[in-house]
Design a protein around this motif. Structure first.
Motif, PDB file in Angstrom:
ATOM      1  N   ASP A 141      16.680   6.190  23.875  1.00  0.00           N
ATOM      2  CA  ASP A 141      17.366   6.255  22.793  1.00  0.00           C
ATOM      3  C   ASP A 141      15.983   8.181  21.700  1.00  0.00           C
ATOM      4  N   ILE A 142      16.162   8.500  21.463  1.00  0.00           N
ATOM      5  CA  ILE A 142      15.674   9.561  19.963  1.00  0.00           C
ATOM      6  C   ILE A 142      15.395   9.233  18.979  1.00  0.00           C
ATOM      7  N   GLY A 143      14.806   8.371  18.205  1.00  0.00           N
ATOM      8  CA  GLY A 143      14.831   7.951  17.245  1.00  0.00           C
ATOM      9  C   GLY A 143      14.610   8.768  15.720  1.00  0.00           C
ATOM     10  N   GLU A 144      14.538   8.018  14.356  1.00  0.00           N
ATOM     11  CA  GLU A 144      14.098   8.914  13.546  1.00  0.00           C
ATOM     12  C   GLU A 144      12.861   9.989  13.349  1.00  0.00           C
ATOM     13  N   PRO A 145      12.803  11.012  12.248  1.00  0.00           N
ATOM     14  CA  PRO A 145      11.120  11.342  12.774  1.00  0.00           C
ATOM     15  C   PRO A 145      10.298  10.443  11.400  1.00  0.00           C
ATOM     16  N   ARG A 146       9.227  10.085  12.708  1.00  0.00           N
ATOM     17  CA  ARG A 146       7.907   9.303  11.901  1.00  0.00           C
ATOM     18  C   ARG A 146       7.229   9.983  11.013  1.00  0.00           C
ATOM     19  N   LYS A 147       7.223   9.686  10.389  1.00  0.00           N
ATOM     20  CA  LYS A 147       5.920  10.000   9.137  1.00  0.00           C
ATOM     21  C   LYS A 147       4.476   9.135   8.943  1.00  0.00           C
ATOM     22  N   PHE A 148       3.656   9.444   9.291  1.00  0.00           N
ATOM     23  CA  PHE A 148       1.802   8.267   9.242  1.00  0.00           C
ATOM     24  C   PHE A 148       1.060   9.261   8.470  1.00  0.00           C
ATOM     25  N   SER A 149       0.932   8.331   7.676  1.00  0.00           N
ATOM     26  CA  SER A 149       0.083   8.826   6.510  1.00  0.00           C
ATOM     27  C   SER A 149      -1.504   7.659   6.693  1.00  0.00           C
ATOM     28  N   PHE A 150      -2.487   8.882   6.051  1.00  0.00           N
ATOM     29  CA  PHE A 150      -3.921   7.834   5.972  1.00  0.00           C
ATOM     30  C   PHE A 150      -4.341   8.177   5.168  1.00  0.00           C
ATOM     31  N   THR A 151      -5.325   7.333   4.787  1.00  0.00           N
ATOM     32  CA  THR A 151      -6.215   7.482   3.646  1.00  0.00           C
ATOM     33  C   THR A 151      -7.859   6.286   4.229  1.00  0.00           C
ATOM     34  N   CYS A 152      -8.523   7.302   3.855  1.00  0.00           N
ATOM     35  CA  CYS A 152     -10.098   6.110   4.278  1.00  0.00           C
ATOM     36  C   CYS A 152     -11.428   5.801   3.439  1.00  0.00           C
ATOM     37  N   ARG A 153     -11.645   4.853   3.242  1.00  0.00           N
ATOM     38  CA  ARG A 153     -12.904   4.085   2.220  1.00  0.00           C
ATOM     39  C   ARG A 153     -14.154   4.334   2.383  1.00  0.00           C
ATOM     40  N   PRO A 154     -14.751   4.910   2.320  1.00  0.00           N
ATOM     41  CA  PRO A 154     -14.566   5.958   0.298  1.00  0.00           C
ATOM     42  C   PRO A 154     -13.785   7.038   1.411  1.00  0.00           C
ATOM     43  N   GLU A 155     -12.775   7.677   0.134  1.00  0.00           N
ATOM     44  CA  GLU A 155     -12.234   8.498  -0.173  1.00  0.00           C
ATOM     45  C   GLU A 155     -13.178   9.982   0.828  1.00  0.00           C
ATOM     46  N   GLN A 156     -12.245  10.349   1.892  1.00  0.00           N
ATOM     47  CA  GLN A 156     -12.585  11.303   2.135  1.00  0.00           C
ATOM     48  C   GLN A 156     -11.635  12.792   3.428  1.00  0.00           C
ATOM     49  N   THR A 157     -11.992  13.655   2.985  1.00  0.00           N
ATOM     50  CA  THR A 157     -10.328  14.156   3.439  1.00  0.00           C
ATOM     51  C   THR A 157     -10.511  14.062   5.062  1.00  0.00           C
ATOM     52  N   LEU A 158      -8.766  14.175   5.329  1.00  0.00           N
ATOM     53  CA  LEU A 158      -8.652  13.859   7.117  1.00  0.00           C
ATOM     54  C   LEU A 158      -8.038  15.268   6.985  1.00  0.00           C
ATOM     55  N   GLU A 159      -8.485  16.475   6.710  1.00  0.00           N
ATOM     56  CA  GLU A 159      -7.571  16.755   6.695  1.00  0.00           C
ATOM     57  C   GLU A 159      -7.986  17.830   8.356  1.00  0.00           C
ATOM     58  N   ASN A 160      -6.548  18.105   9.467  1.00  0.00           N
ATOM     59  CA  ASN A 160      -6.988  18.066  10.808  1.00  0.00           C
ATOM     60  C   ASN A 160      -7.755  16.991  11.521  1.00  0.00           C
ATOM     61  N   ALA A 161      -7.820  15.630  10.841  1.00  0.00           N
ATOM     62  CA  ALA A 161      -8.424  14.822  11.628  1.00  0.00           C
ATOM     63  C   ALA A 161      -6.916  14.423  12.673  1.00  0.00           C
ATOM     64  N   LEU A 162      -6.738  14.340  14.136  1.00  0.00           N
ATOM     65  CA  LEU A 162      -6.778  14.126  15.356  1.00  0.00           C
ATOM     66  C   LEU A 162      -5.703  12.962  15.732  1.00  0.00           C
ATOM     67  N   LEU A 163      -4.445  12.970  16.146  1.00  0.00           N
ATOM     68  CA  LEU A 163      -3.738  11.254  15.540  1.00  0.00           C
ATOM     69  C   LEU A 163      -3.445  11.846  17.228  1.00  0.00           C
ATOM     70  N   VAL A 164      -3.417  11.154  17.888  1.00  0.00           N
ATOM     71  CA  VAL A 164      -3.137  10.617  19.929  1.00  0.00           C
ATOM     72  C   VAL A 164      -1.973   9.360  19.334  1.00  0.00           C
ATOM     73  N   ILE A 165      -0.766   8.948  20.065  1.00  0.00           N
ATOM     74  CA  ILE A 165       0.106   8.505  19.762  1.00  0.00           C
ATOM     75  C   ILE A 165       0.789   8.220  21.321  1.00  0.00           C
ATOM     76  N   HIS A 166       1.181   6.536  21.658  1.00  0.00           N
ATOM     77  CA  HIS A 166       1.668   6.478  22.727  1.00  0.00           C
ATOM     78  C   HIS A 166       3.031   5.225  22.480  1.00  0.00           C
ATOM     79  N   LEU A 167       4.000   5.777  23.522  1.00  0.00           N
ATOM     80  CA  LEU A 167       5.255   4.961  23.247  1.00  0.00           C
ATOM     81  C   LEU A 167       4.956   3.552  24.061  1.00  0.00           C
ATOM     82  N   ARG A 168       4.160   2.252  23.293  1.00  0.00           N
ATOM     83  CA  ARG A 168       3.835   0.833  24.025  1.00  0.00           C
ATOM     84  C   ARG A 168       4.504   0.980  25.095  1.00  0.00           C
TER      85      ARG A 168
END
Length: 297
Positions: A133-160
Motif C-alpha cells: 500500500d502506498i502511504g501518505e506523502p512523508r515529510k522529513f526535516s533536518f537541522t544540525c547543531r551547531p547550525e549550518q546550512t543543509l541545503e542540497n544534503a543527500l537523503l537516502v532511504i530504504h523501506l525496512r
C-alpha cells in the motif's frame, strides 16, 4: 523553493552506494608518513559536461559527485551544466542522481564540455513492492547543531521491510526539508550526507528510522572553519580511519576563510593546503584552524 518529489525506486540505484563505497575505500599504496609532508599544490582546472533528463531537457536539480580523477563535489546549474574544480588529470568517472530515481553512472570518459550525458527512466518496481500500500506523502526535516546550512544534503532511504530493494533519494531544500511521495507504508530507515560530500559512510551526518508521516531530526555535527589563509588556495580533505578516504577539495574565499560542510562527530580528518597540514578530531561543535602566519598580514 519546490520540494523534492520522488517516484518509484529503481534497481539501477545499487550503483550509488556500493560502487561509491568501493571506489572511495579502496586501500591506497601510500606511505602514511607522506601524508604529514607539506603537499605541492597546483592551480585547479575546471571540468564540465552537460546533464540531460530522460526527456532530453536540462537536468535541473541534479546532483553529482566526481569519482575520478579525484573525488570532488559538482555544481549543476540551471542549464544542466555540471562543473568541478580538480587538480589531477585523466578520464572522468562520476555518479549523478535526479528526482524520480533517474540514476546515472558514467566513466571512464575523456573530459569534453560539449558532450551531454542523459538520464534514463527507471524500470517498474518489483512486484512485491508494487503490491504494498502506498502511504501518505512523508515529510522529513533536518537541522544540525551547531547550525549550518543543509541545503542540497543527500537523503537516502530504504523501506525496512525490503532492505535490499533500491532506495529512494532526495536532496534537502534551504530549510533542510524534503517531501517523499509514492513510498509504501511502513518504517523507513535512512542516512543523510553533507552537501557536496560523497555518499559514503564516513560522510554520513546521521542515520535514522521513522514510521511517522512527518519526522524531524537534529544532527550533532562539527563546523570546521579555516581562517587567515591565502584567498583562492586549494585544500584537500581526507578522512583518517582504518583506511584513508580522500574527500573533495575546497577553495578559500576572498576573505581568507573557508567553512567546510557539516562533518560527522567523533571522526578524525586531515586538511592539507599549500602551506600547512592539519589533523583534527570532530569532538567539538566548532573547530577553528588559524594560519600561524596569516597570508594577508
Amino acid at each position: 523553493m519546490n520540494f523534492v518529489k520522488l517516484s518509484r525506486a529503481s534497481g539501477l540505484f545499487w550503483w550509488l552506494l556500493p560502487l561509491a563505497v568501493l571506489v572511495y575505500l579502496l586501500p591506497r599504496d601510500t606511505d602514511p608518513a607522506a601524508g604529514a609532508e607539506r603537499p605541492t599544490m597546483t592551480p585547479p582546472r575546471v571540468v564540465q559536461f552537460s546533464l540531460l533528463d530522460a526527456q532530453g531537457k536540462a537536468a535541473v536539480g541534479a546532483g553529482a559527485v566526481l569519482l575520478q580523477p579525484e573525488v570532488a563535489g559538482m555544481v549543476v546549474d540551471d542549464s544542466g551544466l555540471a562543473s568541478a574544480f580538480v587538480l589531477n588529470h585523466g578520464p572522468l568517472e562520476f555518479v549523478a542522481w535526479l528526482d524520480g530515481h533517474q540514476l546515472l553512472r558514467v566513466g571512464p570518459v575523456v573530459p569534453d564540455s560539449t558532450r551531454a550525458f542523459s538520464f534514463t527512466l527507471s524500470p517498474e518496481l518489483p512486484d512485491q513492492i508494487a503490491a504494498l500500500d502506498i502511504g501518505e506523502p512523508r515529510k522529513f526535516s533536518f537541522t544540525c547543531r551547531p547550525e549550518q546550512t543543509l541545503e542540497n544534503a543527500l537523503l537516502v532511504i530504504h523501506l525496512r521491510e525490503l532492505p535490499d530493494a533500491a532506495p529512494w533519494v532526495a536532496t534537502l531544500d534551504a530549510q533542510g526539508t524534503c517531501h517523499l511521495k509514492g513510498i509504501p507504508s511502513g518504517e523507513l530507515i535512512g542516512s543523510i550526507y553533507a552537501p557536496g560530500m560523497p555518499p559514503v559512510e564516513v560522510c554520513a551526518m546521521g542515520h535514522f528510522s521513522s514510521a511517522a508521516t512527518q519526522a524531524r531530526f537534529e544532527l550533532e555535527t562539527t563546523q570546521v572553519i579555516l581562517q587567515d589563509y591565502a584567498p583562492g588556495s586549494i585544500w584537500a580533505l581526507t578522512h583518517l580511519g582504518e583506511k584513508e578516504t580522500q574527500l573533495p577539495q575546497f577553495q578559500v574565499q576572498e576573505s581568507g576563510a573557508l567553512t567546510l560542510p557539516p562533518l560527522p562527530r567523533n571522526q578524525r580528518f586531515r586538511i592539507a593546503g599549500p602551506d600547512s597540514v592539519e589533523e583534527f578530531e570532530t569532538t567539538a561543535g566548532v573547530y577553528r584552524i588559524r594560519c600561524s602566519v596569516p597570508a594577508n598580514k
